[in-house]
Design a protein around this motif. Structure first.
Motif, PDB file in Angstrom:
ATOM      1  N   LEU A 160      -0.640   1.527   8.967  1.00 50.80           N
ATOM      2  CA  LEU A 160      -1.072   0.624   8.099  1.00 50.80           C
ATOM      3  C   LEU A 160      -2.019  -0.758   9.036  1.00 50.80           C
ATOM      4  O   LEU A 160      -1.485  -1.063   9.870  1.00 50.80           O
ATOM      5  CB  LEU A 160      -0.082  -0.361   7.279  1.00 50.80           C
ATOM      6  N   THR A 202       4.704   1.799  -7.325  1.00 49.78           N
ATOM      7  CA  THR A 202       4.424   0.539  -6.780  1.00 49.78           C
ATOM      8  C   THR A 202       5.859  -0.537  -6.760  1.00 49.78           C
ATOM      9  O   THR A 202       5.747  -1.592  -6.493  1.00 49.78           O
ATOM     10  CB  THR A 202       3.263  -0.240  -7.502  1.00 49.78           C
ATOM     11  N   ALA A 207       0.887  -1.225   0.162  1.00 52.86           N
ATOM     12  CA  ALA A 207      -0.068  -0.095   0.157  1.00 52.86           C
ATOM     13  C   ALA A 207       0.845   1.187   0.014  1.00 52.86           C
ATOM     14  O   ALA A 207       1.978   1.235   0.359  1.00 52.86           O
ATOM     15  CB  ALA A 207      -0.907   0.087   1.339  1.00 52.86           C
ATOM     16  N   THR A 262      -5.829  -0.690   5.618  1.00 49.83           N
ATOM     17  CA  THR A 262      -6.205   0.610   5.192  1.00 49.83           C
ATOM     18  C   THR A 262      -4.777   1.400   5.661  1.00 49.83           C
ATOM     19  O   THR A 262      -4.199   1.421   6.717  1.00 49.83           O
ATOM     20  CB  THR A 262      -7.279   1.199   6.298  1.00 49.83           C
ATOM     21  N   ALA A 312      -4.220  -6.506  -0.819  1.00 49.34           N
ATOM     22  CA  ALA A 312      -4.507  -5.798   0.494  1.00 49.34           C
ATOM     23  C   ALA A 312      -5.877  -5.068   0.258  1.00 49.34           C
ATOM     24  O   ALA A 312      -6.341  -4.693   1.464  1.00 49.34           O
ATOM     25  CB  ALA A 312      -3.343  -4.549   0.491  1.00 49.34           C
ATOM     26  N   LYS A 313      -6.196  -4.799  -0.912  1.00 50.57           N
ATOM     27  CA  LYS A 313      -7.667  -4.051  -1.075  1.00 50.57           C
ATOM     28  C   LYS A 313      -8.744  -4.536  -0.399  1.00 50.57           C
ATOM     29  O   LYS A 313      -8.926  -5.945  -0.498  1.00 50.57           O
ATOM     30  CB  LYS A 313      -7.924  -3.969  -2.661  1.00 50.57           C
ATOM     31  N   PRO A 322      -5.067   7.027  -1.018  1.00 46.54           N
ATOM     32  CA  PRO A 322      -4.351   5.820  -0.650  1.00 46.54           C
ATOM     33  C   PRO A 322      -4.355   4.916  -2.123  1.00 46.54           C
ATOM     34  O   PRO A 322      -5.043   4.997  -2.959  1.00 46.54           O
ATOM     35  CB  PRO A 322      -5.299   5.128   0.320  1.00 46.54           C
ATOM     36  N   TYR A 323      -3.283   3.971  -2.142  1.00 48.34           N
ATOM     37  CA  TYR A 323      -3.208   3.132  -3.181  1.00 48.34           C
ATOM     38  C   TYR A 323      -2.888   1.382  -2.520  1.00 48.34           C
ATOM     39  O   TYR A 323      -2.261   1.462  -1.708  1.00 48.34           O
ATOM     40  CB  TYR A 323      -1.985   3.311  -4.250  1.00 48.34           C
ATOM     41  N   TYR A 324      -3.445   0.264  -3.288  1.00 47.87           N
ATOM     42  CA  TYR A 324      -3.376  -0.808  -2.555  1.00 47.87           C
ATOM     43  C   TYR A 324      -3.266  -1.885  -3.512  1.00 47.87           C
ATOM     44  O   TYR A 324      -3.634  -1.809  -4.889  1.00 47.87           O
ATOM     45  CB  TYR A 324      -4.648  -1.251  -1.914  1.00 47.87           C
ATOM     46  N   SER A 325      -2.496  -2.905  -3.103  1.00 49.80           N
ATOM     47  CA  SER A 325      -2.363  -3.940  -4.040  1.00 49.80           C
ATOM     48  C   SER A 325      -3.651  -4.670  -4.029  1.00 49.80           C
ATOM     49  O   SER A 325      -4.280  -4.673  -3.249  1.00 49.80           O
ATOM     50  CB  SER A 325      -1.178  -4.876  -3.550  1.00 49.80           C
TER      51      SER A 325
END
Length: 120
Positions: free
Chosen positions: A79, A102, A47, A67, A62-63, A56-59
């Motif tokens: 995290l 990423t 993330a 958070t 993780a999505k 925020p950005y997530y793999s």
């Protein structure tokens, strides 16, 4: 200097909150990423959160479960990890860079890892 903490041993389905603290005044100017690395595997993106908008950005893994946040006026990024799975077991690292990326190679500053172990 980045300091990652909050790892530990938890059962599957449990939660942990990792913290990434910095001792620099310009911390808010950096995008912060979380990466993890399990033994024998490559370091992978988990993330990240941008510096300006705090987006925020997530793999994909993780999505919906993790958070990432960076409260105002705090030199800390969190995290929150919920619904943990055994495959989340790894050393988790936080890193600072000029923008959200990423791939780990785009981050300039790294904290030491904090171990997360999820038992089945």
């Amino acid at each position: 200097q980045l300091q990652a903490s909050g790892g530990g041993l938890v059962q599957a389905g449990g939660s942990l909150r990792l913290s990434c603290a910095a001792s620099v005044r310009t911390f808010s100017n950096y995008a912060i990423g979380w990466f993890r690395q399990a033994p024998g595997k490559e370091r992978e993106f988990v993330a990240a959160i941008s510096s300006s908008s705090g987006n925020p950005y997530y793999s994909d893994s993780a999505k919906g479960r993790f958070t990432i946040s960076r409260p105002n006026a705090k030199n800390t990024v969190y995290l929150q990890m919920d619904s943990l799975k055994p495959e989340d077991t790894a050393a988790y690292y936080c890193a600072a860079g000029s923008s959200v990326r990423t791939h780990w190679s785009f981050y300039n500053y790294w904290g030491q890892g904090t171990q997360v172990t999820v038992s089945s």
